[in-house]
Design a protein around this motif. Structure first.
Motif, mmCIF file in Angstrom:
data_model
loop_
_atom_site.group_PDB
_atom_site.id
_atom_site.type_symbol
_atom_site.label_atom_id
_atom_site.label_comp_id
_atom_site.label_asym_id
_atom_site.label_seq_id
_atom_site.Cartn_x
_atom_site.Cartn_y
_atom_site.Cartn_z
ATOM 1 N N VAL A 80 -30.899 4.178 -1.780
ATOM 2 C CA VAL A 80 -30.474 3.626 -3.055
ATOM 3 C C VAL A 80 -28.966 3.795 -3.247
ATOM 4 N N ARG A 81 -28.436 4.908 -2.797
ATOM 5 C CA ARG A 81 -26.995 5.141 -2.958
ATOM 6 C C ARG A 81 -26.172 4.065 -2.260
ATOM 7 N N HIS A 82 -26.689 3.532 -1.159
ATOM 8 C CA HIS A 82 -25.970 2.508 -0.406
ATOM 9 C C HIS A 82 -26.126 1.131 -1.040
ATOM 10 N N ARG A 86 -24.910 2.372 -8.844
ATOM 11 C CA ARG A 86 -25.100 2.647 -10.271
ATOM 12 C C ARG A 86 -26.542 3.050 -10.572
ATOM 13 N N LEU A 87 -27.465 2.387 -9.925
ATOM 14 C CA LEU A 87 -28.870 2.756 -10.091
ATOM 15 C C LEU A 87 -29.107 4.171 -9.576
ATOM 16 N N ASP A 88 -28.426 4.529 -8.514
ATOM 17 C CA ASP A 88 -28.569 5.874 -7.957
ATOM 18 C C ASP A 88 -28.071 6.928 -8.949
ATOM 19 N N GLN A 89 -27.019 6.618 -9.693
ATOM 20 C CA GLN A 89 -26.536 7.554 -10.709
ATOM 21 C C GLN A 89 -27.585 7.781 -11.793
ATOM 22 N N GLY A 93 -29.569 11.276 -12.848
ATOM 23 C CA GLY A 93 -29.795 11.760 -14.213
ATOM 24 C C GLY A 93 -31.239 12.154 -14.433
ATOM 25 N N LEU A 94 -32.176 11.375 -13.884
ATOM 26 C CA LEU A 94 -33.594 11.731 -14.000
ATOM 27 C C LEU A 94 -33.902 13.011 -13.227
ATOM 28 N N LEU A 95 -33.217 13.217 -12.106
ATOM 29 C CA LEU A 95 -33.408 14.475 -11.372
ATOM 30 C C LEU A 95 -32.990 15.681 -12.213
ATOM 31 N N VAL A 96 -31.879 15.536 -12.918
ATOM 32 C CA VAL A 96 -31.435 16.616 -13.808
ATOM 33 C C VAL A 96 -32.470 16.856 -14.898
ATOM 34 N N SER A 125 -38.735 6.937 -13.316
ATOM 35 C CA SER A 125 -38.209 7.018 -11.947
ATOM 36 C C SER A 125 -38.883 6.004 -11.035
ATOM 37 N N THR A 126 -40.190 5.788 -11.227
ATOM 38 C CA THR A 126 -40.900 4.816 -10.389
ATOM 39 C C THR A 126 -40.382 3.405 -10.630
#
Length: 388
Positions: A80-82, A86-89, A93-96, A125-126
């Motif tokens: 996703v980061r690649h 922006r979606l990865d950011q 946030g959901l991980l936090v 997240s899904t």
């Protein structure tokens, strides 16, 4: 019975993840192992503890950690980061939020709010990961499809489950069966997605290796050994024939090379081939050429018209150099037992093809000999070859 089967499936998936982790050593498999482990711990606790039990909140905390590890694993799987920074950011946030929820679950014995927040974060997240899968579908087609299928199964399971968050009094342990089924179904689907991703990576690496070899071959160089390719040999031979230059051709074969691959694998065999090619280059002059023609077959173009005694002495030096053990991963592998066939231009052929045919015929004669030297000259018997 259902609980035992579910726990067995989760344990099996965790073992599969551990095997992949040991084989590939990548962090993505570590997250999968953690996701399976926390899911197993969570459902083992929730299946055996009542919602009001003082220890139940630790099982809920494990369930939150499953959601966090599953999210991190999916981020890496879908890259996703690649594909969507922006979606990865947003996913970070959901991980936090999941980390904070896990801390809350460790100190709050009541499950209601923990499970409500967990449900919302898993759904969010899904959905975001499904968007990421759609964005990555061209580069990762099967991985994206399988993730979306697993996400649907997971959401169906947690939506159909009668968890304590939807009513009072809290339901019993059996109420977690549907949610547990959804989690296991998604983990199974993700395991298949990992296999698809590995297969895609291996196919890409194989295609890259083939393109590299083709490119190196077009450039006249063998990619593995650094020796000249067959195309380079043919080009040099054609040039010398046009110029009318005398030269000799020595065909070199490694006897029993297949045993090296059988005992030490392809990597060990490649190490031996690279070492043999280097040793052959050390035995020739700057104007000469060492080429790799096949898996364990080399050829040497020798400029000029050296006496046969000189060619015989060179063949003996090559035999001695080839027999020296090859260092590989802290071990010494047996070097190659070498046979050679030697042909001279123009006496043994007026074209490169005929010269190679004469040298190969001499090589076959040499390999049939049980006694005698490791080389043979074209058109001669072993006895005369030994006398040079």
């Amino acid at each position: 019975m259902i609980d035992v089967a579910s726990h067995g499936l989760l344990a099996g998936l965790m073992v599969c993840g551990l095997v992949l982790l040991l084989v590939f050593g990548t962090v993505i498999h570590a997250w999968y192992v953690l996701a399976c482990g926390f899911a197993l711990a969570a459902f083992a606790g929730l299946d055996n503890l009542a919602p009001g039990d003082p220890l139940a909140h630790w099982a809920a905390a494990a369930l939150v950690l499953w959601a966090a590890c599953r999210l991190q694993f999916a981020r890496l799987l879908l890259r996703v980061r690649h594909f969507a920074p922006r979606l990865d950011q947003a996913l970070l946030g959901l991980l936090v939020a999941l980390a904070l929820t896990a801390l809350y679950a460790t100190v709050e014995p009541r499950l209601t709010w923990t499970l409500r927040v967990l449900q919302a974060l898993v759904v969010a997240s899904t959905v975001l990961l499904a968007v990421g899968a759609l964005l990555a579908r061209r580069a990762l087609p099967w991985t994206a499809v399988l993730f979306c299928a697993g996400g649907v199964l997971l959401l169906a399971g947690i939506s159909a489950a009668h968890l304590p968050v939807w009513g009072e009094p809290p339901a019993g342990p059996a109420s977690f069966n549907l949610a547990q089924a959804g989690v296991i179904a998604e983990l199974l689907t993700l395991a298949v997605a990992v296999a698809a991703r590995i297969r895609q990576v291996l196919r890409a690496e194989k295609a890259l290796e083939q393109r590299t070899h083709a490119l190196m071959g077009a450039m006249g160089t063998d990619a593995l050994t650094g020796a000249t390719s067959r195309a380079g040999l043919e080009s040099r031979g054609a040039e010398w024939l046009r110029d009318g230059r005398p030269f000799s051709l020595m065909m070199v074969d490694l006897n029993g090379f297949h045993r090296v691959n059988e005992r030490h694998g392809r990597a060990g065999g490649d190490a031996v081939l690279a070492a043999i090619a280097q040793r052959l280059r050390q035995q020739v002059r700057a104007d000469d050429m060492v080429a790799r023609l096949g898996d364990d077959e080399f050829a040497i173009l020798l400029a000029g018209n050296p006496a046969r005694q000189k060619l015989a002495e060179m063949a003996i030096r090559i035999e001695t150099a080839g027999a020296t053990p090859v260092a590989f991963e802290g071990r010494l592998l047996a070097g190659g037992e070498i046979s050679m066939g030697i042909a001279c231009h123009p006496a043994d052929g007026d074209t490169l093809a005929r010269l190679m045919e004469s040298a190969e015929r001499a090589l076959r004669h040499c390999k049939r000999q049980r006694m005698g030297p490791s080389y043979a000259f074209a058109g001669e018997q072993s006895g005369s070859a030994a006398n040079g």
